[in-house]
Design a protein around this motif. Structure first.
Motif, PDB file in Angstrom:
ATOM      1  N   GLY A   1       8.890  20.790 -14.479  1.00 27.42           N
ATOM      2  CA  GLY A   1       8.823  21.117 -13.086  1.00 27.42           C
ATOM      3  C   GLY A   1       9.504  19.923 -12.079  1.00 27.42           C
ATOM      4  N   ARG A   2       9.805  18.679 -12.816  1.00 29.37           N
ATOM      5  CA  ARG A   2      10.334  18.103 -11.792  1.00 29.37           C
ATOM      6  C   ARG A   2      12.044  17.859 -11.639  1.00 29.37           C
ATOM      7  N   VAL A   3      12.490  18.975 -12.312  1.00 29.18           N
ATOM      8  CA  VAL A   3      14.090  19.063 -12.222  1.00 29.18           C
ATOM      9  C   VAL A   3      14.201  19.252 -10.789  1.00 29.18           C
TER      10      VAL A   3
ATOM     11  N   THR B   1      10.440   4.147   0.259  1.00 32.10           N
ATOM     12  CA  THR B   1      10.403   5.253  -0.448  1.00 32.10           C
ATOM     13  C   THR B   1      10.566   5.381  -1.813  1.00 32.10           C
ATOM     14  N   PHE B   2       9.624   6.030  -2.368  1.00 32.57           N
ATOM     15  CA  PHE B   2       9.821   6.360  -4.105  1.00 32.57           C
ATOM     16  C   PHE B   2      10.873   7.253  -4.247  1.00 32.57           C
ATOM     17  N   ALA B   3      12.010   7.168  -3.942  1.00 33.43           N
ATOM     18  CA  ALA B   3      13.015   7.858  -4.117  1.00 33.43           C
ATOM     19  C   ALA B   3      14.242   6.938  -4.109  1.00 33.43           C
TER      20      ALA B   3
ATOM     21  N   ALA C   1      14.752   3.621  -7.449  1.00 33.80           N
ATOM     22  CA  ALA C   1      15.216   4.329  -8.529  1.00 33.80           C
ATOM     23  C   ALA C   1      13.969   4.573  -9.460  1.00 33.80           C
ATOM     24  N   LYS C   2      13.998   5.627  -9.677  1.00 31.78           N
ATOM     25  CA  LYS C   2      13.025   6.055 -10.671  1.00 31.78           C
ATOM     26  C   LYS C   2      13.512   7.347 -11.636  1.00 31.78           C
ATOM     27  N   HIS C   3      12.674   7.549 -12.877  1.00 32.44           N
ATOM     28  CA  HIS C   3      11.643   6.961 -13.534  1.00 32.44           C
ATOM     29  C   HIS C   3      12.310   6.121 -14.684  1.00 32.44           C
ATOM     30  N   PHE C   4      12.076   4.853 -14.767  1.00 33.34           N
ATOM     31  CA  PHE C   4      12.800   4.208 -15.754  1.00 33.34           C
ATOM     32  C   PHE C   4      12.182   4.026 -17.046  1.00 33.34           C
TER      33      PHE C   4
ATOM     34  N   SER D   1       7.072  21.176  -3.063  1.00 31.96           N
ATOM     35  CA  SER D   1       5.671  20.551  -3.575  1.00 31.96           C
ATOM     36  C   SER D   1       5.500  19.153  -2.819  1.00 31.96           C
ATOM     37  N   TRP D   2       6.587  18.361  -2.599  1.00 30.61           N
ATOM     38  CA  TRP D   2       6.731  17.181  -2.076  1.00 30.61           C
ATOM     39  C   TRP D   2       6.727  17.114  -0.668  1.00 30.61           C
ATOM     40  N   ARG D   3       5.578  17.849   0.116  1.00 29.73           N
ATOM     41  CA  ARG D   3       5.369  17.624   1.565  1.00 29.73           C
ATOM     42  C   ARG D   3       4.293  17.074   2.000  1.00 29.73           C
TER      43      ARG D   3
ATOM     44  N   PHE E   1      12.692  -0.608  -8.496  1.00 32.60           N
ATOM     45  CA  PHE E   1      12.688   0.399  -9.611  1.00 32.60           C
ATOM     46  C   PHE E   1      11.318   0.953  -9.754  1.00 32.60           C
ATOM     47  N   MET E   2      11.156   2.112 -10.341  1.00 28.87           N
ATOM     48  CA  MET E   2      10.027   2.695 -10.804  1.00 28.87           C
ATOM     49  C   MET E   2      10.072   2.881 -12.298  1.00 28.87           C
ATOM     50  N   ASN E   3       9.010   2.345 -13.198  1.00 27.44           N
ATOM     51  CA  ASN E   3       8.947   2.740 -14.510  1.00 27.44           C
ATOM     52  C   ASN E   3       8.446   4.000 -14.704  1.00 27.44           C
ATOM     53  N   SER E   4       7.845   4.418 -15.782  1.00 28.02           N
ATOM     54  CA  SER E   4       7.687   5.950 -16.060  1.00 28.02           C
ATOM     55  C   SER E   4       6.714   6.295 -16.979  1.00 28.02           C
ATOM     56  N   PHE E   5       6.089   7.342 -16.815  1.00 30.64           N
ATOM     57  CA  PHE E   5       4.815   7.607 -17.308  1.00 30.64           C
ATOM     58  C   PHE E   5       4.961   7.846 -18.874  1.00 30.64           C
ATOM     59  N   ASN E   6       6.151   8.226 -19.275  1.00 28.91           N
ATOM     60  CA  ASN E   6       6.349   8.439 -20.705  1.00 28.91           C
ATOM     61  C   ASN E   6       6.448   7.345 -21.729  1.00 28.91           C
TER      62      ASN E   6
ATOM     63  N   MET F   1       0.862  -1.188  -0.051  1.00 29.27           N
ATOM     64  CA  MET F   1       0.094   0.033  -0.041  1.00 29.27           C
ATOM     65  C   MET F   1       0.961   1.233   0.019  1.00 29.27           C
ATOM     66  N   LEU F   2       0.310   2.253  -0.452  1.00 29.06           N
ATOM     67  CA  LEU F   2       1.292   3.642  -0.457  1.00 29.06           C
ATOM     68  C   LEU F   2       0.287   4.491   0.104  1.00 29.06           C
ATOM     69  N   ASN F   3       0.921   5.500   0.573  1.00 28.84           N
ATOM     70  CA  ASN F   3       0.333   6.807   1.296  1.00 28.84           C
ATOM     71  C   ASN F   3      -0.593   6.424   2.522  1.00 28.84           C
TER      72      ASN F   3
ATOM     73  N   ASP G   1       1.747  -3.285  -9.907  1.00 32.60           N
ATOM     74  CA  ASP G   1       0.958  -2.547 -10.503  1.00 32.60           C
ATOM     75  C   ASP G   1       0.374  -1.488  -9.303  1.00 32.60           C
ATOM     76  N   MET G   2       0.967  -0.218  -9.590  1.00 31.98           N
ATOM     77  CA  MET G   2       0.392   0.808  -8.564  1.00 31.98           C
ATOM     78  C   MET G   2      -0.614   1.661  -8.967  1.00 31.98           C
ATOM     79  N   GLU G   3      -1.664   1.052  -8.308  1.00 43.21           N
ATOM     80  CA  GLU G   3      -3.216   1.916  -8.747  1.00 43.21           C
ATOM     81  C   GLU G   3      -3.827   1.772  -9.819  1.00 43.21           C
TER      82      GLU G   3
ATOM     83  N   GLY H   1       7.584  20.795  -9.274  1.00 43.73           N
ATOM     84  CA  GLY H   1       7.320  19.526  -8.936  1.00 43.73           C
ATOM     85  C   GLY H   1       6.537  18.673 -10.126  1.00 43.73           C
ATOM     86  N   GLU H   2       6.028  17.595  -9.824  1.00 44.98           N
ATOM     87  CA  GLU H   2       5.461  16.938 -10.719  1.00 44.98           C
ATOM     88  C   GLU H   2       3.992  17.758 -11.428  1.00 44.98           C
ATOM     89  N   GLY H   3       3.976  17.907 -12.675  1.00 46.47           N
ATOM     90  CA  GLY H   3       2.877  18.374 -13.385  1.00 46.47           C
ATOM     91  C   GLY H   3       2.982  20.000 -13.431  1.00 46.47           C
TER      92      GLY H   3
HETATM   93  C1  NOJ Z   1       3.562   9.696  -9.612  1.00 45.18           C
HETATM   94  C2  NOJ Z   1       5.272  10.227  -9.503  1.00 45.18           C
HETATM   95  O1  NOJ Z   1       5.458  10.257 -10.926  1.00 45.18           O
HETATM   96  C3  NOJ Z   1       6.066   9.037  -8.884  1.00 45.18           C
HETATM   97  O2  NOJ Z   1       7.362   9.408  -8.803  1.00 45.18           O
HETATM   98  C4  NOJ Z   1       5.440   9.131  -7.494  1.00 45.18           C
HETATM   99  O3  NOJ Z   1       6.305   8.345  -6.759  1.00 45.18           O
HETATM  100  C5  NOJ Z   1       4.252   8.141  -7.686  1.00 45.18           C
HETATM  101  N1  NOJ Z   1       3.328   9.284  -8.259  1.00 45.18           N
HETATM  102  C6  NOJ Z   1       3.546   7.841  -6.154  1.00 45.18           C
HETATM  103  O4  NOJ Z   1       3.059   9.162  -5.602  1.00 45.18           O
END
Ligand code: NOJ
Length: 768
Positions: A182-184, A168-170, A220-223, A440-442, A264-269, A94-96, A331-333, A519-521
């Protein structure tokens, strides 16, 4: 109850082993104690043997925290379905979910109410701290201090683990060259070498050896390729060459695997036409094949189902098939795996062996976390209370914050400030903002918990301090980005700020981005000072030009007017909970800044992406005055405002005596390159000495400079130190036209200096 289940698991496994191999192994004697003779694989297999296909698929399913856990259980809708899945053993993670109470309550369901009682992993975006926030990762990268960065991750892990979290997702280790993205703020900037070192430091900090329950899994993300989104627009298409992928994007991920990252986390793109989530080249061939990664890959949030709008899968079922076959383990969500994988196996579209592989990877990590021995290993309320925001954690984030600050300009030694007898005007809404510095990541940090610059400066009593906000950066409710409106019109506070500035010896202006603008988005098409702040700066300058500009921002900004006119500029990013204290200590000289930019600052948004390790092109220089036909803009310079690696100090560093032990080296040989660095200033200071090379001719064209080493030294006034780097075959290797990492014979240049532009240089040769 749980203990009994595992006893059964091991007993049945041991009996089978006994029957099969006919040995009276030690496993038989103490099945539950996981004796040393039990390898991880045998432990995992023993559990796998007890699982149905449905339960294996369940391990591959991750849900977001979906109801008030300690309140009534959900009765309808998605939440009720998820709750039922949880009780059926169809959830692996579970997350969050946060806080020992909630984590424990959920873990109890998994352990006591499911058939097998397999514990959950609890993930969370502990990006730069949990409740006590350290600087944004881009800021931390500016420290170039690997020990400090590692320590910062350790601190974040300590706090996060105390609330029940174990994943952690980091770190985000995407190399990013586009300041619009924004995610730089979440990465280590534009350079592959620096980014790889920082990736390793952060992973080591989060994970340690996982023996202690103060460490957590890193991810390690985002692959892969996420940061190369076209036009810097988040989630946009990524289309890059193999050389960019191999030489620029992959190395930090490879370094992460070598450092033992567990997830590892894969990536949206999409990457070159194939969404990363459904990309078997990335996940199966490169990551699990070539690099032998033995942890598991989690999808990004909903990214399995996002293959539908990508135009790569027709529905969620097909998306599940593609993602699993391509090597996405969890599968995340998306609910795609739990809803469809069993049917897909039965239909022969997904091999059960691939489900087994994914489930085993996840179970293995659960064993490594020690959850099978104690599912509540991270659930200790007393520790939670003692750890959150403890003095040691506050001290740690303060230290990191000071080290992250970059001094960009300091004309006439305006800084450090005199400690008494001064009238200081403090201007800018961000100077009194206790939330924006948290970034924004707070997710878990409370609003208004950062030390503001105003508070930081108030601790220094010798001067007279007056504050005027001048103008808001954002108006309306500013809790969420979608509600945040940048103030484009309200200048009613200008008058008061001008009056305060007129009367001051020094004006400190804290300007920049609202905490939710990166941050994201949060891509921006304009990377200047947002809203009316530029105008405020110019109005103040008219009445008092003795300005120290303190920047708060989550990305490089294009601030050419300020760079030209304002005498002192301090890059203070978003520095977290201790922001104001760190800034005040630097402004007053109690801490001598030593940060160096991990990302180029452009003059103009039109130059972006702008990065130091660019290619030469066929027309790199203007041969004649007024020449048109060379690579340039007709309305802007090519050069950055502040280059990669740049940062000043209150000390002064002089470089001399660049020497090479030899001008040539061959296979298995090396060259030693040395340089003397002298502090000719009046105070002690730290300098990051940087080594770059250029490979003049390559089978694939090479960048004009590439960072290949750095060392931080500390020098007292008048002190000189000799810094020695070594160059060998590994230093000059790259992914060549032969599609492998190798060193090509030929001529090279070596550069050493305090930033990527101002260097001393020499030539050398590699003979193959
Ligand atoms: C989307 C983000 O791209 C990712 O980095 C983050 O870890 C997940 N959401 C979970 O919140």
């Amino acid at each position: 109850m749980r203990q009994i289940r595992y006893k059964l698991a091991f007993a049945s496994f041991s009996i089978i082993t006994f029957l099969l191999v006919g040995c009276s192994s030690k496993i038989m004697k103490s099945p539950i104690s996981y004796s040393k003779e039990n390898t991880l694989e045998t432990k995992v297999d023993s559990v796998m043997k007890l699982m149905t296909l449905e339960e294996k698929v369940g391990q591959l399913n991750q849900y977001n925290g979906f109801w008030e856990i300690t309140g009534p259980t959900p009765k309808e809708g998605q939440a009720a379905k998820k709750y039922e899945d949880l009780k059926k053993g169809l959830v692996g993670s579970m997350l969050n979910v946060k806080g020992v109470k909630d984590v424990r309550a959920l873990q109890k369901i998994a352990v006591e109410q499911t058939r097998l009682g397999i514990p959950l992993i609890f993930g969370f975006d502990v990006i730069h701290g949990y409740k006590t926030i350290s600087p944004i990762p881009l800021a931390e990268a500016a420290s170039w201090d690997l020990e400090a960065i590692k320590k910062s991750a350790e601190i974040a892990a300590e706090e996060a683990s105390s609330v029940g979290l174990n994943w952690t997702f980091a770190p985000m280790i995407d190399i990013s060259r586009d300041a619009r993205w924004g995610r730089v703020m979440e990465g280590a900037g534009e350079d592959t070498y620096l980014g790889s070192k920082i990736a390793v430091a952060r992973i080591q900090g989060f994970q340690g050896d996982l023996k202690s329950n103060k460490n957590i899994l890193a991810c390690a993300k985002h692959f892969a390729g996420y940061a190369f989104a076209e036009a810097g627009r988040d989630y946009n298409t990524v289309d890059v060459s193999e050389s960019t992928l191999q030489n620029t994007i992959f190395p930090p991920f490879k370094a992460a695997v070598d450092a033992g990252v567990k997830t590892f986390m894969n990536s949206f793109n999409e990457l070159n036409g194939i969404p990363a989530t459904g990309n078997s080249y990335l996940q199966r061939q490169v990551l699990k094949g070539d690099w032998k990664f033995d942890g598991f890959v989690v999808s990004d949030w909903g990214s399995i189902n996002e293959m539908i709008p990508h135009g790569y899968a027709k529905d969620s079922k097909q998306a599940a098939e593609i993602a699993l076959n391509a090597g996405s383990d969890m599968d995340m969500e998306s609910s795609a795996y739990v809803d469809h994988l069993v049917a897909l196996v039965k239909e022969g579209k997904v091999k059960e062996s691939l489900i087994d592989d994914a489930a085993k990877r996840i179970l293995k990590v659960k064993f490594e976390l020690g959850l099978f021995d104690d599912p509540y290993r991270y659930c200790d309320e007393t520790r939670e209370k003692e750890t959150i925001g403890s003095p040691a954690i506050q001290e740690g984030v303060l230290d990191m914050a000071r080290k992250s600050i970059v001094l960009l300009k300091n004309e006439n030694e305006l800084l450090p400030l005199k400690k008494s007898g001064q009238k200081i005007a403090l201007i800018g809404a961000l100077a009194n903002d206790k939330t924006s510095p948290l970034g924004s990541w707070r997710i878990a940090a409370d609003d208004n918990t950062a030390v503001s610059v105003l508070e930081g400066l108030q601790a220094y009593k010798g001067n007279q301090l007056s504050f005027a906000k001048g103008a808001d950066v954002a108006v309306g409710r500013t809790q969420f980005i979608w509600e945040t409106k940048i103030n484009m019109t309200d200048k009613t506070g200008f008058e008061e700020a001008i009056a305060v500035a007129k009367n001051a010896d020094v004006v400190i202006m804290v300007l920049g981005e609202h905490g939710l603008q990166s941050g994201e988005g949060r891509s921006r098409a304009d990377i200047g000072l947002p809203g009316v702040q530029q105008e405020l700066l110019e109005e103040i300058y008219k009445v008092n030009s003795n300005i120290v500009l303190v920047l708060n921002n989550g990305r490089p900004l294009a601030i050419p007017w300020a760079a030209k006119n304002i005498p002192a500029i301090v890059e203070a990013w978003q520095l977290g909970t201790q922001s104001g204290n760190a800034i005040a200590q630097v402004l007053y000289g109690d801490y001598n800044p030593s940060g160096k930019l991990p990302m180029t600052f452009p003059r103009n948004i039109g130059q972006v992406p702008l990065y130091y390790n660019a290619k030469s092109t066929g027309r790199p220089i203007m041969n004649e005055p007024d020449s048109v036909f060379w690579t340039h803009y007709i309305d802007e310079k090519n050069t950055p405002l502040y280059p990669f690696g740049f940062g000043l100090s209150y000390a002064k560093f002089e470089y001399s005596d660049l020497k090479l032990s030899s001008n040539t080296f061959a296979k298995d040989g090396k060259i030693e390159v040395s340089i003397n660095v002298k502090n000719s200033g009046k105070v002690a200071g730290k300098e990051v000495v940087q080594l770059y090379i250029r490979d003049l001719i390559g089978s694939i064209t090479r960048p004009v400079k590439e960072l290949k080493g750095f060392e931080m030294i500390e020098l007292k006034p008048n002190e000189t130190k000799k810094v020695v780097f070594s160059i060998d075959e590994k230093t000059i290797q790259y992914f060549t036209a032969n599609s492998r990492w190798e060193a090509e014979a030929g001529d090279f240049k070596v550069f050493i200096g305090g930033n990527s532009e101002k260097t001393m240089e020499a030539d050398f040769q590699f003979i193959n």
